[in-house]
Design a protein around this motif. Structure first.
Motif, mmCIF file in Angstrom:
data_model
loop_
_atom_site.group_PDB
_atom_site.id
_atom_site.type_symbol
_atom_site.label_atom_id
_atom_site.label_comp_id
_atom_site.label_asym_id
_atom_site.label_seq_id
_atom_site.Cartn_x
_atom_site.Cartn_y
_atom_site.Cartn_z
ATOM 1 N N UNK A 52 0.741 -1.329 -0.128
ATOM 2 C CA UNK A 52 0.044 -0.043 -0.146
ATOM 3 C C UNK A 52 0.787 1.224 0.109
ATOM 4 N N UNK A 53 0.705 2.007 -0.982
ATOM 5 C CA UNK A 53 1.670 3.035 -1.165
ATOM 6 C C UNK A 53 1.134 4.421 -0.454
ATOM 7 N N UNK A 54 2.045 5.073 0.296
ATOM 8 C CA UNK A 54 1.365 6.367 1.065
ATOM 9 C C UNK A 54 1.085 7.465 -0.047
ATOM 10 N N UNK A 55 0.007 8.133 0.679
ATOM 11 C CA UNK A 55 -0.402 9.227 -0.173
ATOM 12 C C UNK A 55 0.800 10.068 -0.530
ATOM 13 N N UNK A 56 0.663 10.610 -1.845
ATOM 14 C CA UNK A 56 2.041 11.556 -2.063
ATOM 15 C C UNK A 56 3.320 11.398 -1.682
ATOM 16 N N UNK A 57 3.722 9.992 -1.783
ATOM 17 C CA UNK A 57 4.892 9.323 -1.256
ATOM 18 C C UNK A 57 6.028 10.465 -1.697
ATOM 19 N N UNK A 58 6.275 10.600 -2.864
ATOM 20 C CA UNK A 58 7.101 11.199 -3.487
ATOM 21 C C UNK A 58 7.494 12.791 -3.043
ATOM 22 N N UNK A 70 5.760 21.668 16.153
ATOM 23 C CA UNK A 70 5.434 22.255 15.010
ATOM 24 C C UNK A 70 5.016 20.944 14.004
ATOM 25 N N UNK A 71 3.762 21.189 13.425
ATOM 26 C CA UNK A 71 3.533 19.941 12.562
ATOM 27 C C UNK A 71 3.131 20.625 11.126
ATOM 28 N N UNK A 72 4.446 20.479 10.356
ATOM 29 C CA UNK A 72 4.173 20.763 8.931
ATOM 30 C C UNK A 72 2.904 20.033 8.418
ATOM 31 N N UNK A 73 1.885 20.776 7.894
ATOM 32 C CA UNK A 73 0.793 20.113 7.364
ATOM 33 C C UNK A 73 0.881 19.164 6.146
ATOM 34 N N UNK A 74 2.084 19.540 5.587
ATOM 35 C CA UNK A 74 2.382 18.713 4.348
ATOM 36 C C UNK A 74 3.752 17.903 4.526
ATOM 37 N N UNK A 75 3.890 17.521 5.776
ATOM 38 C CA UNK A 75 4.999 16.858 5.990
ATOM 39 C C UNK A 75 4.615 15.239 6.708
ATOM 40 N N UNK A 76 3.506 14.960 6.566
ATOM 41 C CA UNK A 76 3.198 13.489 7.019
ATOM 42 C C UNK A 76 2.133 12.942 6.274
ATOM 43 N N UNK A 77 1.994 11.640 6.080
ATOM 44 C CA UNK A 77 1.262 10.693 5.186
ATOM 45 C C UNK A 77 0.690 9.678 5.971
ATOM 46 N N UNK A 78 -0.073 8.908 5.000
ATOM 47 C CA UNK A 78 -0.731 7.532 5.452
ATOM 48 C C UNK A 78 -1.231 6.945 4.138
ATOM 49 N N UNK A 79 -1.869 5.881 4.408
ATOM 50 C CA UNK A 79 -2.491 5.075 3.271
ATOM 51 C C UNK A 79 -4.100 5.255 3.440
ATOM 52 N N UNK A 80 -4.661 5.084 2.115
ATOM 53 C CA UNK A 80 -6.201 5.088 2.220
ATOM 54 C C UNK A 80 -6.598 3.802 3.183
ATOM 55 N N UNK A 81 -7.622 3.960 3.861
ATOM 56 C CA UNK A 81 -8.262 2.996 4.591
ATOM 57 C C UNK A 81 -9.599 2.822 3.983
ATOM 58 N N UNK A 82 -10.255 1.497 4.520
ATOM 59 C CA UNK A 82 -11.456 1.343 4.164
ATOM 60 C C UNK A 82 -12.551 2.281 4.446
ATOM 61 N N UNK A 83 -12.494 3.049 5.372
ATOM 62 C CA UNK A 83 -13.360 3.976 5.968
ATOM 63 C C UNK A 83 -12.860 5.483 5.263
ATOM 64 N N UNK A 84 -11.681 5.928 5.160
ATOM 65 C CA UNK A 84 -11.387 7.294 4.641
ATOM 66 C C UNK A 84 -10.301 7.216 3.608
ATOM 67 N N UNK A 85 -10.221 8.055 2.802
ATOM 68 C CA UNK A 85 -8.909 8.209 2.036
ATOM 69 C C UNK A 85 -7.975 8.996 2.802
ATOM 70 N N UNK A 86 -6.622 8.590 2.280
ATOM 71 C CA UNK A 86 -5.573 9.123 3.121
ATOM 72 C C UNK A 86 -5.622 10.767 3.143
ATOM 73 N N UNK A 87 -5.956 11.424 1.960
ATOM 74 C CA UNK A 87 -6.083 12.754 2.160
ATOM 75 C C UNK A 87 -6.957 13.246 2.991
ATOM 76 N N UNK A 88 -8.133 12.770 3.484
ATOM 77 C CA UNK A 88 -9.053 12.986 4.443
ATOM 78 C C UNK A 88 -8.643 12.877 5.933
ATOM 79 N N UNK A 89 -7.727 11.768 5.860
ATOM 80 C CA UNK A 89 -7.172 11.241 7.236
ATOM 81 C C UNK A 89 -6.126 12.458 7.471
ATOM 82 N N UNK A 90 -5.374 12.967 6.645
ATOM 83 C CA UNK A 90 -4.285 13.901 6.962
ATOM 84 C C UNK A 90 -5.050 15.418 7.256
#
Length: 181
Positions: free
Chosen positions: A19-25, A132-152
């Motif tokens: 499962x590839x992380x959202x926007x991994x590159x 300090x949490x860079x809003x564009x500095x973390x990621x995850x994978x889609x889940x059955x309940x939510x897309x990764x972008x929504x989780x982030x």
């Protein structure tokens, strides 16, 4: 106020798994830019590796446990440590190392948003660190309940204010202003 960069779980087994992380590159590029800026500003860098029990796919030393080869960490200069829980503090000496380095503010990046990023942000605040949490500095994978972008986005919104200062990674440690965000 001294600050440090904490990179969580940027490991082969997560970054390059089935499962590839959202926007991994983009994330890898963002974190590598933060590493370069942290070094230029003489900020310490801490790198957490999630470690499973002996015989697990992410046991210490296994191929999937390794820090992702494209992450520009320096094992001789940066502080690599192992953790076995979602918190980077539980069962580690991270808090002691941070206090010894007179760090009172952490910039937290990496994976996975809803597990280790969320838990470490909350525990850091409980231990008296600013985060300090860079809003564009973390990621995850889609889940059955939510897309990764929504989780982030959900975690960026939930953690902001009460637990973290939410900013864009591009606003950290700019060459014209190393002392502040």
């Amino acid at each position: 106020m001294a600050d440090a960069l904490l990179i969580i779980d940027m490991q082969a087994g997560l970054y390059d798994g089935p499962q590839r992380p959202f926007e991994r590159e983009r994330l890898l590029d963002t974190i590598n830019q933060l590493i370069k800026r942290a070094r230029a500003a003489n900020k310490p860098i801490f790198v957490a590796r999630h470690t499973g029990p002996e015989g697990s796919p992410i046991a210490a030393g296994s191929p999937l446990w390794q820090v992702w080869h494209g992450l520009e960490v320096d094992e001789h200069r940066d502080h690599l440590f192992n953790k076995t829980r979602p918190s980077c503090f539980l069962g580690t000496d991270l808090a002691r190392q941070l206090r010894a380095a007179q760090v009172d503010e952490l910039v937290i990046v990496g994976m996975k948003t809803q597990f280790c990023i969320d838990t470490t942000c909350r525990v850091a605040v409980e231990l008296g660190f600013s985060v300090v949490l860079p809003e564009d500095g973390h990621t995850c994978m889609d889940t059955p309940a939510l897309k990764a972008e929504a989780i982030i986005e959900h975690h960026n919104g939930t953690l902001a204010g009460a637990f973290v200062k939410r900013i864009s990674a591009r606003d950290l440690w700019r060459s014209s202003d190393h002392a502040t965000h």
